[in-house]
Structures are given as C-alpha cells and as structure tokens.
Scaffold this active site. Structure first.
Site: not given
Ligand code: PGA
Length: 257
Positions: A13, A15, A100, A102, A172, A178, A218
């Site tokens: 992803n 982003k 997601h 976010e 997740e 993140g 992460s």
């Molecule tokens: P990350 O993000 O691996 O940077 O924690 C995962 C995601 O948001 O899908």
C-alpha cells in the site's frame, strides 16, 4: 499461511507516495530481487489513482497485480473527483483496498459505505481487500473481537457465499499502522483466527477455509517470516516497507519460499 487451502497475497500500500516517473525503476528492481512468484503467492501493489496506468504497464511484465487504494461505490454519474470500479477494471487494475483505517478516520468512511464499496467491487472484476481492525483504546478495553466481528459483518452484508471467495480480508490493528509497533505473531494470529471463525459463522467452514486473511501494521523484512508462519495469516498489507523494492522483495521472498 496454509497453502493447501488458500492463496497467499502480499500487497503493498504505497499510500500517497511515489511518482509515475519512479514506477518503472521500482518494478525493474523488484523483478531482479524476486526470482519469480509461485502459483499460490499473489503479489499486488496498491498505488495512488494517478499512478495506476503506469503501474499496470510496469508491473505486468513481472507478474505483479495492481490495486487502487479506494474507489467510489457508484457505477457512474455526478461524483466529481471520484473513480468507479468499472473505470479501474477498464485500465487493468485488479484489486481495490476498501475501508482502510485512514479512509475511515480521515475521510469519514462508515461501515455502511464500506459495505456499498465491497458490493460494487463484486459486481466488477476487482477483488476487494477489506480492512478491519481495532484502535488502541478498543484493544485496551478488550473489545477487539467485537469490533472486528462487527466490521466484517457490516462489510459483507448482502455478499453471497459464491462471491465471498473473491474477498481478501486485511486485519490491521490501527495502533500498529505506521508506528513501528507490530502485533506479536500470536496476537495477530488470534485475531486472524477469530476473523476466520466469523466467516465460518456467516458462511461455512469450507468457505472460511479458502479466504485469504492478511495481517497489516508495520510488517517488515524482519518480522514477516514469523507473522506469515502463523496458520491463519495468509499474507500482508504493507505500507512503509513496500516503498523500497529491497524491503518489499524481502517480504515477498519470505512468503514465496
Ligand atoms: P504500515 O502500513 O505497514 O506502514 O504500518 C500498513 C497499512 O496502512 O496498510
């Protein structure tokens, strides 16, 4: 992972990162670092809308699928700034991340919208990657299982048994995204197992057994092997570590052994 019953899917992803001019070099480098994917291991890169045509072109030659990070639930019409499942499929996109955290947090996506988007993907060739997961306070209160169960039930409302096999679920935990804080393999496994149990209760054991459940939050080249060794973790949704071909390739190779 359980390769006997279900496909492993490693999805990046990106982003709101990367430029169209960087996609070719990324794909070429990834191709040299990953010697070839096995049948049971799918690899996908989910890129910003504007990058998708370049990504479809670049990744095709190395067998990597391309996904959108969001899409609109309507087929067409007066939705300025939005992109439909049909438009994505038309340019060769094969997946879409739906719900997601976010999008849920920053763009007020509700479980009801997530459900409409899932239904829209299932009317198209796209495979939805449906994200669920609890916040830190929900985990601390001890309602992780309830939250995830509700999100899945809402997301899959009206999805028929013959369609649900197309769905990928990404567990997740929001507190792990993140932040560098990964769920322990045991904690991640516990929730992924619970997700499978919910799918079994909504559909059947046979169907739950074949659905791909990813872990995200992460995941990186250091922890991927241990996470993917868990029986109910069938892949990863990877943010930060998907931005460098080296770290993304290391995760793919961990899954692709
Ligand atoms: P990350 O993000 O691996 O940077 O924690 C995962 C995601 O948001 O899908």
């Amino acid at each position: 992972m359980n390769r006997e019953f279900r496909q492993t899917v490693i999805a990046g992803n990106w982003k709101m990162n990367m430029l169209a001019s960087e996609v070719n070099a990324f794909s070429e480098r990834l191709g040299t670092l990953v010697p070839g994917f096995r049948d049971w291991c799918g690899v996908v890169v989910c890129a910003a809308s504007v990058l998708l045509p370049a990504a479809v072109k670049a990744f095709e030659s190395i067998g990597v699928g391309v996904g959108a990070q969001n899409m609109n639930q309507h087929e067409s019409g007066a939705y300025t700034g939005e992109v439909s499942a049909g438009q994505l499929a038309d340019i060769g996109v094969g997946y879409a991340i739906i719900g997601h955290s976010e999008r849920r947090e920053l763009y007020s996506e509700t479980d009801a919208t997530v459900n409409q988007k899932v239904l829209a993907t299932l009317k198209s060739p796209l495979r939805p990657i449906v994200c669920v997961g609890e916040s830190l306070s929900q985990r601390e209160i001890g309602v992780t299982g309830d939250i995830v169960a509700m999100q899945i039930k809402m997301a899959l409302h009206g999805v028929a048994a013959e369609e649900v096999r197309k769905v990928i679920i990404a567990y997740e935990p929001i507190w792990a995204i993140g932040t560098g804080k990964t769920a322990t393999p045991e904690d991640a496994q516990e929730v992924c197992r619970a997700v499978r149990n919910i799918l079994a209760s909504l559909y059947s054991d046979e169907i739950a057994k074949v659905i791909t459940i990813q872990y995200g939050g992460s995941m990186n080249e250091k922890n991927a092997l241990e996470l993917l060794a868990q029986p109910d973790i069938d892949g990863g949704l990877i943010g930060g570590a998907s931005l460098r071909p080296e770290s993304f390739a290391a995760i793919i190779n961990a899954a692709n052994q």
